[in-house]
Every structure is written in structure tokens, then in C-alpha cells.
Design an enzyme around this catalytic site. Sequence first.
Site, PDB file in Angstrom:
ATOM      1  N   LYS A  22     -12.816   0.936 -12.456  1.00  0.00           N
ATOM      2  CA  LYS A  22     -13.023   2.169 -13.233  1.00  0.00           C
ATOM      3  C   LYS A  22     -13.295   1.861 -14.702  1.00  0.00           C
ATOM      4  CE  LYS A  22      -9.328   4.609 -14.839  1.00  0.00           C
ATOM      5  NZ  LYS A  22      -9.464   4.929 -16.278  1.00  0.00           N
ATOM      6  N   ASN A  23     -12.446   1.019 -15.289  1.00  0.00           N
ATOM      7  CA  ASN A  23     -12.534   0.808 -16.738  1.00  0.00           C
ATOM      8  C   ASN A  23     -13.737  -0.037 -17.144  1.00  0.00           C
ATOM      9  OD1 ASN A  23     -10.326   2.374 -17.052  1.00  0.00           O
ATOM     10  ND2 ASN A  23      -8.913   0.726 -17.600  1.00  0.00           N
ATOM     11  N   CYS A 117      -2.081  12.427 -25.062  1.00  0.00           N
ATOM     12  CA  CYS A 117      -2.039  11.626 -23.841  1.00  0.00           C
ATOM     13  C   CYS A 117      -0.589  11.292 -23.520  1.00  0.00           C
ATOM     14  CB  CYS A 117      -2.842  10.359 -24.048  1.00  0.00           C
ATOM     15  SG  CYS A 117      -2.797   9.305 -22.623  1.00  0.00           S
ATOM     16  N   ARG A 122      -2.745   7.803 -29.091  1.00  0.00           N
ATOM     17  CA  ARG A 122      -3.946   6.993 -28.842  1.00  0.00           C
ATOM     18  C   ARG A 122      -5.021   7.324 -29.875  1.00  0.00           C
ATOM     19  NH1 ARG A 122      -5.002   6.701 -22.433  1.00  0.00           N
ATOM     20  NH2 ARG A 122      -6.151   4.821 -22.978  1.00  0.00           N
ATOM     21  N   ASP A 308      -1.453  -1.528 -18.069  1.00  0.00           N
ATOM     22  CA  ASP A 308      -1.749  -0.672 -16.912  1.00  0.00           C
ATOM     23  C   ASP A 308      -0.989  -1.107 -15.652  1.00  0.00           C
ATOM     24  OD1 ASP A 308      -3.361   0.897 -18.449  1.00  0.00           O
ATOM     25  OD2 ASP A 308      -5.256   0.221 -17.592  1.00  0.00           O
ATOM     26  N   ARG A 400      -7.760  10.086 -10.562  1.00  0.00           N
ATOM     27  CA  ARG A 400      -8.634   9.663 -11.667  1.00  0.00           C
ATOM     28  C   ARG A 400      -8.996   8.182 -11.535  1.00  0.00           C
ATOM     29  NH1 ARG A 400      -5.905   9.630 -16.650  1.00  0.00           N
ATOM     30  NH2 ARG A 400      -7.790   8.497 -17.108  1.00  0.00           N
TER      31      ARG A 400
HETATM   32  C1  UD1 Z   1      -8.132   1.028 -22.369  1.00  0.00           C
HETATM   33  C2  UD1 Z   1      -8.016   1.381 -20.910  1.00  0.00           C
HETATM   34  C3  UD1 Z   1      -6.579   1.714 -20.557  1.00  0.00           C
HETATM   35  C4  UD1 Z   1      -5.657   0.590 -20.974  1.00  0.00           C
HETATM   36  C5  UD1 Z   1      -5.899   0.210 -22.427  1.00  0.00           C
HETATM   37  C6  UD1 Z   1      -5.137  -1.035 -22.844  1.00  0.00           C
HETATM   38  C7  UD1 Z   1     -10.170   2.343 -20.442  1.00  0.00           C
HETATM   39  C8  UD1 Z   1     -10.946   3.563 -20.087  1.00  0.00           C
HETATM   40  N1  UD1 Z   1      -8.873   2.534 -20.643  1.00  0.00           N
HETATM   41  O1  UD1 Z   1      -7.745   2.175 -23.109  1.00  0.00           O
HETATM   42  O2  UD1 Z   1      -6.500   1.908 -19.156  1.00  0.00           O
HETATM   43  O3  UD1 Z   1      -4.329   0.996 -20.826  1.00  0.00           O
HETATM   44  O4  UD1 Z   1      -7.285  -0.062 -22.665  1.00  0.00           O
HETATM   45  O5  UD1 Z   1      -5.488  -2.122 -22.057  1.00  0.00           O
HETATM   46  O6  UD1 Z   1     -10.686   1.256 -20.503  1.00  0.00           O
HETATM   47  N2  UD1 Z   1      -5.350   1.699 -30.974  1.00  0.00           N
HETATM   48  C9  UD1 Z   1      -5.349   1.959 -32.330  1.00  0.00           C
HETATM   49  N3  UD1 Z   1      -6.506   2.442 -32.875  1.00  0.00           N
HETATM   50  C10 UD1 Z   1      -7.641   2.626 -32.161  1.00  0.00           C
HETATM   51  C11 UD1 Z   1      -7.627   2.342 -30.791  1.00  0.00           C
HETATM   52  C12 UD1 Z   1      -6.461   1.876 -30.223  1.00  0.00           C
HETATM   53  O7  UD1 Z   1      -4.347   1.777 -33.004  1.00  0.00           O
HETATM   54  O8  UD1 Z   1      -8.652   3.057 -32.728  1.00  0.00           O
HETATM   55  C13 UD1 Z   1      -4.112   1.198 -30.327  1.00  0.00           C
HETATM   56  C14 UD1 Z   1      -3.661   2.077 -29.164  1.00  0.00           C
HETATM   57  O9  UD1 Z   1      -2.849   3.143 -29.613  1.00  0.00           O
HETATM   58  C15 UD1 Z   1      -2.920   1.073 -28.322  1.00  0.00           C
HETATM   59  C16 UD1 Z   1      -3.723  -0.203 -28.502  1.00  0.00           C
HETATM   60  O10 UD1 Z   1      -4.433  -0.036 -29.724  1.00  0.00           O
HETATM   61  O11 UD1 Z   1      -1.616   0.889 -28.834  1.00  0.00           O
HETATM   62  C17 UD1 Z   1      -4.695  -0.495 -27.393  1.00  0.00           C
HETATM   63  O12 UD1 Z   1      -5.501   0.654 -27.147  1.00  0.00           O
HETATM   64  P1  UD1 Z   1      -6.980   0.553 -26.554  1.00  0.00           P
HETATM   65  O13 UD1 Z   1      -7.278  -0.838 -26.149  1.00  0.00           O
HETATM   66  O14 UD1 Z   1      -7.923   1.206 -27.501  1.00  0.00           O
HETATM   67  O15 UD1 Z   1      -6.875   1.456 -25.283  1.00  0.00           O
HETATM   68  P2  UD1 Z   1      -8.070   2.259 -24.645  1.00  0.00           P
HETATM   69  O16 UD1 Z   1      -9.332   1.540 -24.943  1.00  0.00           O
HETATM   70  O17 UD1 Z   1      -7.974   3.687 -25.031  1.00  0.00           O
END
Ligand code: UD1
Length: 459
Positions: A22-23, A117, A122, A308, A400
Site C-alpha cells: 500500500k505505502n 490522526c 502528524r 507500523d 484501508r
Molecule cells: C508513512 C507511512 C506510515 C508509517 C510512517 C512511518 C505512508 C502512506 N504512511 O507515514 O504507515 O507509519 O511513514 O514509517 O507511507 N514528521 C514531522 N514533520 C513532517 C512529517 C513527519 O515532524 O513534516 C514526523 C511525524 O510526526 C512522525 C515522523 O516524522 O513522528 C515520521 O513521519 P512520516 O515518515 O512523515 O510518516 P508518514 O509519511 O505520514
Amino acid sequence: MDMFVIRGGTPLCGSVAVSGAKNAALPIMSAALAIDGPSRLLNVPDLADVRTLTSLLGTLGVQCRHEPDGALELRPSEASSCVADYELVRRMRAGVCVLGPLLARYGYACVSLPGGCNIGHRPIDLHLKGLRALGARIRVERGYVIAESERLIGTDIYLGGPFGSTVTGTCNVLSAAVLAEGVTNIEAAACEPEVVDLGRFLISAGARITGLGTPQIRIEGVPRLTGCKHTVIPDRIEAATLLIAGAITRGRISLTGADPSHLTAVLEVLREIGVGIRVDGTTIHADGVLPLRAVECVALPYPAVPTDMQAQLTALLATAEGISLVTDKVFPDRFMHISELARMGARVRREGASAIVGGPTRLSGASVMASDLRASAALVLAALAAEGPSVVRRIYHLDRGYERFEAKLRSLGADVQRVEDSPANVPPELMEVASPPSEPAMPGPHWSGAATRRLTPQG
Ligand code: UD1
């Protein structure tokens, strides 16, 4: 709304195939917005999130056709709109992945912020920081990110944040930088296999990218990308969840079509717990018949144990001998599942970013409620191991991200029924609790489910 009725206690046995990731599929589908001409993706899972993104891409001018064999045709036209609506983005956080490709291709994107979320805060500040560095003017208005740029210009971008890098943020910046003028160097890029898969797709479409799978990605911008064919990688989270289904029921299962190189840390933890793991090419055999023991594990960015898998490992460790410590350093508030696991008798307590899990517990079937995608998988796993029937509600979260999950579990011998959520479908055993369940004996204070709820901010 559907729910699962699960009659646990049967050791799962047999062989099951892993679906596409999915991701990986979601950012790759989104990147089609930046590509001229049709693309064909193979091994795309049939999931609620894929269908939601299909609808979103439709509103943005990319027609998607899912074929029964898992192939997905993506036919971009000139965008009819560059607005990703809240109604679709709020259902699935990965909707934010359209931001970078839209901006790169059309010079304008208006994308709803994904909103709250259940796994914690997030933010998308790192996504915006990366796109601003490429020259985009960005503002947030009425819940939407509005990004504009006549021409993106390559530059050096640092994507590290307080919790490591960002997976979808790296995808967004990568998908935009491929069409920027000049060279972009992303420092502290996410190394997850799903980012690598997106990069490979973009390379097939004509992008020039090196350093995929490392924290330094170099992108040399090209004027245009053209449609291509790509096979999505197997889903490492689904794979690990199914391996745990075998282990938690003390069964023996074989997983086919996996990529064990994406699962190194998880397989290592499972071995440490005592699960017999044997890798044979793309097949992974898991034997849960041996005694299982407590471990300490920490969820960190790839190549460590993924966040995850934190909830599913917690469910497994509730059945293992000793006291385990499961820490999540990526989403430190991702513990909604523990009060529901406690309803099934699990002895689990939250301490900051950790769950302390006492075992072994003979879990007992209960009515539980899924709060998010991976938490729902953990509850299904616990129900498979539990004595007596369980009801897992709100399985739309599970839909999902897990393709035909109940069918796969049934093929391994599990008794899982998908029924409408109504009192008539709740097994009578769960309606008539003869006497209040006794408190499980555990050392120290606050070990009951009630105490867990008291200690958990979300509770
Ligand atoms: C993706 C995955 C999700 C997984 C996560 C971490 C998808 C669709 N989803 O989510 O299943 O749990 O990676 O492996 O691929 N953060 C910030 N600022 C940002 C973005 C993130 O501080 O702009 C923080 C987040 O709050 C979190 C960490 O960075 O603590 C990692 O988040 P991120 O890797 O961005 O998660 P997603 O990409 O949303």
C-alpha cells in the site's frame, strides 16, 4: 458498518501470498500526475486507500482503471483541477502525496491538510520546507496548503525532523524535484523500501535519481517524464502481520511472494522472541510452536523495526513468557490499541513512548474497537489467539491497508466472519458475562486494563 467475529484458538497452518505494498502504491499512483502518457502498475493491492486515491486522482485528471489481476492503468490528461478536496484527503493521509507532483507539473497545487490522526500528531512541515526550498511559495488557508511556482529550481534540502526523516515528505520532494531545473540533493532522506520503489518508478519514467535507499538522494531534473510499466514491491507490513498471525496462534505458516530483505529487523525480533523463522528465496516460514519469550524492541525509521509493526508485536508479546518493553520512537503516542488489548486480558501498561507487556497471558475473547489501521491488525491477531469468540469493530480501518485479510486468514484455518455491526451478530457468549473477570496478577501498580486507560492520554 462491518465487524469481524473471530473464534480464536486455532493454530494457523498453510501457505499464503503477500499482496503489493500500500505505502509504495499510493505515492507511485500520485506521481502519475507528473508524468506524460499512460503508466501501468502491476501488483497494486485492492484496498480502500487505493480506491480513495483513485477517486482523488480522477478529480485531478488522472483516470485509473484497476484490473482484476492487480494491474492499474493510469491515464493522465491535462488536470481538470489542481484542488485535492478535504472530503477525500481526510479519509487517507497519503492524499498529501499529490502535492509535490501537482506542483511540479502544473506550477499550482491546492491540497487539503490531512487533519487529525489516531496515531498522534502528524505535521507536514518537512514536506512544505522541502518544497519551499525548491522555490515554491506556500501558504495555508482555510485548511488547505496552496503551493505555487513558475519553475522549481534544484537545491540542497535537509529533511530530518525530531522523529527522524519523513517517508511521504521524501516522496513529495522527490516527485517534485525530478521535474525541477538543475540538481537537488536531499539530505536525511527516508530510506524506506517504499521510497526506493517510488524512485524506481520515476527512473522508469525518465527521471535521473541516485542514492535511493540511502539518506542522500541526488536528483538531476529532467524537462518531462513519460509513462512506464512498474511492479509494486510486496507489502512488508502485511507480510510481518501474517507471520505474527502464525506465531501468535502457535501455528506454522509459509508466506510466499515476500521480499525478506525488507524484513530483516522484524525477522530478527521474531527469532529473538523464539519464533522459528526460515527464509527460502521469497518464501518465509514461521513456526510458532516453540516457547515464546519476552524481548525489548524499539520502532525506528528503516531499516529498524517499523512503527507500523509496533501494535502487532505488542499483541504477540502479551502471549510470550516474561516482561517485554516495546518503544515507538517514530510515533510516541501510538498506543490506542493497548486499552483494547487489556480488554482481552493482556497485561500492558504505557510509560511515555513505551508499552510494558507482561506475559504469558491466555487472552480471552472480548468485544473490542479498532482505532486505526495497524491497531486493528493487532486486535485481530489477539482475537485469533484468544479463547472464545471476539468481536472486532470498526474494521474499516483494517480495510484501508490489508487486502482480503479475512480470506487470507481463513485460508490458513482461522474462523473469521465479516458481518454487519449489529447486536444480532454478536456471539451470545459475549452478551452474557456470567461473573466479573478477575484481575490478572502482575507485579507493580496499574497493571489492569482500567489502569491502562487511566494512564493513556487518548483514553
Ligand atoms: C508513512 C507511512 C506510515 C508509517 C510512517 C512511518 C505512508 C502512506 N504512511 O507515514 O504507515 O507509519 O511513514 O514509517 O507511507 N514528521 C514531522 N514533520 C513532517 C512529517 C513527519 O515532524 O513534516 C514526523 C511525524 O510526526 C512522525 C515522523 O516524522 O513522528 C515520521 O513521519 P512520516 O515518515 O512523515 O510518516 P508518514 O509519511 O505520514
